[in-house]
Scaffold this active site. Structure first.
Site, mmCIF file in Angstrom:
data_model
loop_
_atom_site.group_PDB
_atom_site.id
_atom_site.type_symbol
_atom_site.label_atom_id
_atom_site.label_comp_id
_atom_site.label_asym_id
_atom_site.label_seq_id
_atom_site.Cartn_x
_atom_site.Cartn_y
_atom_site.Cartn_z
ATOM 1 N N CYS A 113 0.804 -1.229 0.000
ATOM 2 C CA CYS A 113 0.000 0.000 0.000
ATOM 3 C C CYS A 113 0.835 1.275 0.000
ATOM 4 O O CYS A 113 0.302 2.357 -0.224
ATOM 5 C CB CYS A 113 -0.948 -0.016 1.190
ATOM 6 S SG CYS A 113 -2.051 -1.439 1.189
ATOM 7 N N HIS A 251 -2.638 6.876 2.641
ATOM 8 C CA HIS A 251 -3.139 5.594 2.140
ATOM 9 C C HIS A 251 -4.589 5.435 2.558
ATOM 10 O O HIS A 251 -4.963 5.693 3.707
ATOM 11 C CB HIS A 251 -2.297 4.454 2.678
ATOM 12 C CG HIS A 251 -2.923 3.112 2.529
ATOM 13 N ND1 HIS A 251 -3.505 2.688 1.350
ATOM 14 C CD2 HIS A 251 -3.093 2.091 3.424
ATOM 15 C CE1 HIS A 251 -3.989 1.475 1.505
ATOM 16 N NE2 HIS A 251 -3.759 1.090 2.758
ATOM 17 N N ASN A 281 -10.501 0.156 -0.118
ATOM 18 C CA ASN A 281 -9.043 0.195 -0.021
ATOM 19 C C ASN A 281 -8.464 -0.336 -1.325
ATOM 20 O O ASN A 281 -8.532 -1.531 -1.605
ATOM 21 C CB ASN A 281 -8.599 -0.661 1.172
ATOM 22 C CG ASN A 281 -7.101 -0.704 1.359
ATOM 23 O OD1 ASN A 281 -6.331 -0.392 0.452
ATOM 24 N ND2 ASN A 281 -6.674 -1.123 2.543
#
Length: 323
Positions: A113, A251, A281
């Site tokens: 990520c 993130h 996500n």
């Protein structure tokens, strides 16, 4: 030494939208539970056969068109992903082929990520060397193909998408004002795609990869302990405070983490990208998507934007942009 100019940004997500209610039909969860724990309402899932290189290519094509840069003008293509089409060839090589970027060399970066941060940092160094003038950095993930759809604690978080930026050397402008990258090796909190080594020689041997899995509470604790302090220390080293930053693009892990970081930094949530609510996500792509959305909706001239990635590994870092 040349400076770095961001010529354009773009993003692309698959057309299929999966709601929390859709997930509740196939696993033991609910819209109320997902929103309460993650803040996520919807996510885009690749259900029409688009792989990571396909999403990356589409985001790249839009970014190149915006920048009025032809594919053959590119010197370098970096794709950040931890859901590649395969181990070989690299996803970046497939994007290079798809774009017909015949003069660019290409490779992948895999820092989960935090990938887009590491990709930008790497492209920055190649351009500053003076040997390369134009680079394409794409963060792309098809997380859905790595999920165990019986694992509600992980699967409900994730969506698919891609974001891209075109970078150029510039003798008058330098938009990248600083960076810091960190890694703390931890193989257990988050992992995906493990392939076990052989224990015996057999004609039945065949590689099998595992699904994505995470220990959610440990991830939350690690992020909340490290990231606010990292941001404050990073900015202090630049003689800046959080109030000096116009926009934060962290993130997009989940909305509750972003809310925690905003509170810990004593900054209003309105200064933070929150595309996780409708995209889920998207791993390394979340920051790239957030930057493009901000680029489309705000006048960023003279603004300071802090990009902060954190993910499996445990790998994290920040890049400060002044646009």
């Amino acid at each position: 030494m040349p400076g770095i100019k961001i010529l354009s940004s773009a993003h692309y997500v698959p057309e299929d939208v999966v709601t929390n209610d859709d997930l509740a039909k196939i696993m033991d969860t609910s819209d109320a539970w997902i929103q309460a724990h993650t803040g996520i309402k919807t996510r885009h899932i690749s259900l029409k056969g688009e792989n990571t290189s396909d999403l990356a290519t589409k985001a790249a094509q839009i970014a190149l068109a915006k920048a009025q840069v032809k594919p053959e003008e590119l010197d370098l293509i970096i794709v950040t992903t931890f859901t590649p089409d395969g181990l070989a060839p690299s996803t970046a090589a497939l994007v290079q082929r798809n774009l017909s970027a015949k003069n660019a060399w290409a490779y992948d970066i895999m820092t989960a990520c935090a990938g887009f941060i590491f990709g930008l940092s790497t492209a920055d160094k190649f351009i500053r060397s003076g040997a390369y003038r134009k680079a394409l950095v794409v963060a792309a993930e098809v997380n859905s193909k790595m999920m165990d759809f019986k694992d509600r604690t992980s699967t409900v978080f994730f969506g698919d998408g891609a974001g891209a930026v075109v970078l150029s050397a510039d003798d008058q402008i330098d938009m990248v004002k600083g960076e810091q990258m960190c890694t703390i090796g931890n193989a257990e909190v988050v992992h995906s795609g493990r392939i076990a080594p052989l224990t015996t020689l057999s004609a039945n041997n065949y590689p099998v990869t595992d699904a994505f899995t995470q220990i959610g509470r440990d991830v939350f604790d690690e992020v909340t302990m490290l990231i606010p302090e990292h941001i404050q220390a990073f900015l202090a080293n630049k003689d800046l405070e959080t109030k000096d930053i116009d926009y934060f693009i962290p993130h997009q892990a989940n909305l509750r983490l972003i809310e925690y970081i905003a509170t810990a930094l004593n900054e209003p949530l309105e200064k933070f990208s929150r595309n996780v609510v409708y995209n889920g996500n998207t791993s390394s792509a979340g920051i790239a998507i957030g930057f493009d959305e901000l680029n489309q909706t705000a006048d960023l001239t003279g603004k300071r934007v802090l990009l902060t990635g954190f993910g499996a590994g445990f790998t994290y870092g920040s890049i400060l942009l002044e646009l």
